[in-house]
Design an enzyme around this catalytic site. Structure first.
Site, PDB file in Angstrom:
ATOM      1  N   LYS A  83      73.522 109.832 -16.071  1.00 43.07           N
ATOM      2  CA  LYS A  83      72.514 111.131 -16.900  1.00 43.07           C
ATOM      3  C   LYS A  83      72.959 111.602 -17.840  1.00 43.07           C
ATOM      4  O   LYS A  83      74.329 111.775 -17.858  1.00 43.07           O
ATOM      5  CB  LYS A  83      72.193 112.061 -15.800  1.00 43.07           C
ATOM      6  CG  LYS A  83      70.822 112.650 -16.034  1.00 43.07           C
ATOM      7  CD  LYS A  83      69.718 111.813 -15.445  1.00 43.07           C
ATOM      8  CE  LYS A  83      68.208 112.594 -15.529  1.00 43.07           C
ATOM      9  NZ  LYS A  83      67.433 111.848 -14.950  1.00 43.07           N
ATOM     10  N   GLY A 183      53.485 121.372 -10.720  1.00 46.16           N
ATOM     11  CA  GLY A 183      53.837 120.855 -11.876  1.00 46.16           C
ATOM     12  C   GLY A 183      52.869 119.798 -12.304  1.00 46.16           C
ATOM     13  O   GLY A 183      52.625 118.602 -11.726  1.00 46.16           O
ATOM     14  N   GLY A 185      52.725 117.940 -15.391  1.00 46.07           N
ATOM     15  CA  GLY A 185      53.319 117.358 -16.574  1.00 46.07           C
ATOM     16  C   GLY A 185      53.042 116.112 -16.518  1.00 46.07           C
ATOM     17  O   GLY A 185      51.847 115.532 -16.018  1.00 46.07           O
ATOM     18  N   LYS A 186      53.990 115.313 -16.940  1.00 48.51           N
ATOM     19  CA  LYS A 186      54.003 113.971 -17.340  1.00 48.51           C
ATOM     20  C   LYS A 186      53.689 113.254 -15.982  1.00 48.51           C
ATOM     21  O   LYS A 186      52.734 112.343 -15.613  1.00 48.51           O
ATOM     22  CB  LYS A 186      55.374 113.361 -17.528  1.00 48.51           C
ATOM     23  CG  LYS A 186      55.838 113.855 -18.963  1.00 48.51           C
ATOM     24  CD  LYS A 186      57.305 113.179 -19.224  1.00 48.51           C
ATOM     25  CE  LYS A 186      57.828 113.583 -20.775  1.00 48.51           C
ATOM     26  NZ  LYS A 186      59.182 113.117 -20.563  1.00 48.51           N
ATOM     27  N   VAL A 187      54.241 113.493 -14.868  1.00 49.11           N
ATOM     28  CA  VAL A 187      54.043 112.712 -13.526  1.00 49.11           C
ATOM     29  C   VAL A 187      52.744 113.235 -12.738  1.00 49.11           C
ATOM     30  O   VAL A 187      52.130 112.646 -12.039  1.00 49.11           O
ATOM     31  CB  VAL A 187      55.374 112.772 -12.579  1.00 49.11           C
ATOM     32  CG1 VAL A 187      55.110 112.165 -11.342  1.00 49.11           C
ATOM     33  CG2 VAL A 187      56.395 111.958 -13.399  1.00 49.11           C
ATOM     34  N   GLY A 188      52.824 114.672 -12.736  1.00 48.35           N
ATOM     35  CA  GLY A 188      51.804 115.556 -11.887  1.00 48.35           C
ATOM     36  C   GLY A 188      50.518 115.123 -12.212  1.00 48.35           C
ATOM     37  O   GLY A 188      49.732 114.916 -11.361  1.00 48.35           O
TER      38      GLY A 188
END
Length: 360
Positions: A83, A183, A185-188
């Site tokens: 990472k 959340g 965002g991108k995934v939610g």
């Protein structure tokens, strides 16, 4: 530009290598953590975030890179765990020169680490990083990549949630269940779509006014609440943390009303021992690095030439992996997180050992 610190001493953290990178002219300060290459080159995204201190950035990259090793192992990938974090506010300092400087450092590791998107970085950013490095995934379709990895991340979380629901309620369907998403965002936002299509009721929250406005316009049936505290304390069957880590802490767990936890956020357990508290309360926790592996499955597929259907099929198997972990947890009388750790460590040891066989 220069690497101002690098260590190959794993004695303190268990990592194979931790590299500190700095380019004063562009403002780049980054840390790359390689936890393990037992299964192959380390793979994990780049997080661009305004950490309070260098110590906080280091702690995050160490936790995240270790988690990627376990995630990649359980996803059946031939990749180890790595990472990177870039320390700073992406809204203030992100630039083409900075991203390209970062790409030079990724390239300097000569394939020990493949990067991709994470919080604060996007497909377009990876295209820029890739102008300086061969070891970049999560690129745009126009540049031969897979595009937005959140698509299969959300699909995998949905599959893991289905497996957990089957364990608790006897059916993998979420129809009629009330799912709380922290959340959007991108995934939610993708996860919301899967759940509504499956007949679930969704209640959600986000700190971003833009994300809330998008949800109101796209899914007006979603109930929005003020904050995560209100969401956690509400009458929900499933809690799905899809923002930053540490969502399951000493304040949240005692008031949580959900019977299942399955979300996309990394490192959801705030500290060791929380998984035992969850088990004692009768709450089934589907380990985050198991259910959110769809994204890394997607970007890993890029390395061999991306095929969406092949990657989606592999991400769909998160359902089977989650079921196996929950079965093992019951069989061995341990929390699911402990069962997942054991499976991951077994694969890293058993498959990693094969790399010591040299045929001439």
């Amino acid at each position: 530009m220069g690497v101002f610190a690098s260590t190959d001493d794993p004695s303190s953290t268990g990592h194979e290598q931790v590299v500190f990178c700095q380019d004063k002219q562009t403002g780049l300060k980054a840390i790359i953590g390689i936890y393990s290459t037992a299964l192959g080159p380390a793979l994990g995204g780049t997080r661009f975030y305004p950490y309070a201190s260098e110590e906080a950035a280091l702690a995050d990259v160490l936790d995240l890179s270790r988690g990627m090793a376990y995630k990649n192992a359980l996803a059946g990938l031939d990749h180890g765990g790595g990472k990177a974090v870039i320390w700073g506010d992406p809204e203030q300092i992100k630039s083409e020169p900075l991203l390209r400087a970062y790409g030079r450092f990724v390239e300097s590791l000569n394939g020990r680490y493949y990067t991709a998107c994470d919080v604060g970085t996007y497909v377009a950013d990876m295209d820029v990083v890739a102008r300086e490095s061969r070891f970049v995934t999560g690129r745009s379709v126009e540049h031969g990549g897979a595009g937005d990895s959140s698509v299969l991340t959300a699909w995998g979380v949905f599959q893991g949630m289905r497996a957990a629901a089957e364990q608790v309620w006897g059916t993998p369907a979420l129809k009629g269940r009330r799912v709380g998403i922290a959340g959007l965002g991108k995934v939610g936002k993708h996860l919301t779509g899967h759940l509504i299509e499956d007949g679930a009721e969704v209640v959600a929250t986000d700190v971003s006014a833009k994300a809330l406005a998008w949800t109101r316009a796209t899914y007006p049936q979603v109930e929005l609440v003020d904050d995560t505290a209100a969401l956690v304390a509400s009458d929900i069957d499933v809690y799905s943390p899809c923002a930053l880590g540490g969502a399951l802490d000493d304040d949240t767990v005692p008031v949580l009303r959900a019977k299942v936890i399955a979300g996309a956020a990394n490192n959801q357990l705030a500290h060791p021992g929380i998984e035992k508290v969850l088990a004692d309360r009768g709450i089934l926790y589907a380990p985050d690095y198991v259910v959110n592996a769809g994204g890394v499955i997607q970007v890993a597929d890029e390395v061999q030439g991306f095929n969406f259907e092949r990657a989606k099929l592999r991400a769909t198997k998160i359902y089977d992996t989650t079921r196996e972990i929950l079965r093992l947890a019951d069989q061995e009388g341990v929390p699911p997180a402990a069962a997942a750790d054991r499976l991951a460590e077994r694969r890293m040891a058993d498959v990693g050992r094969l790399r010591t066989i040299h045929l001439r």
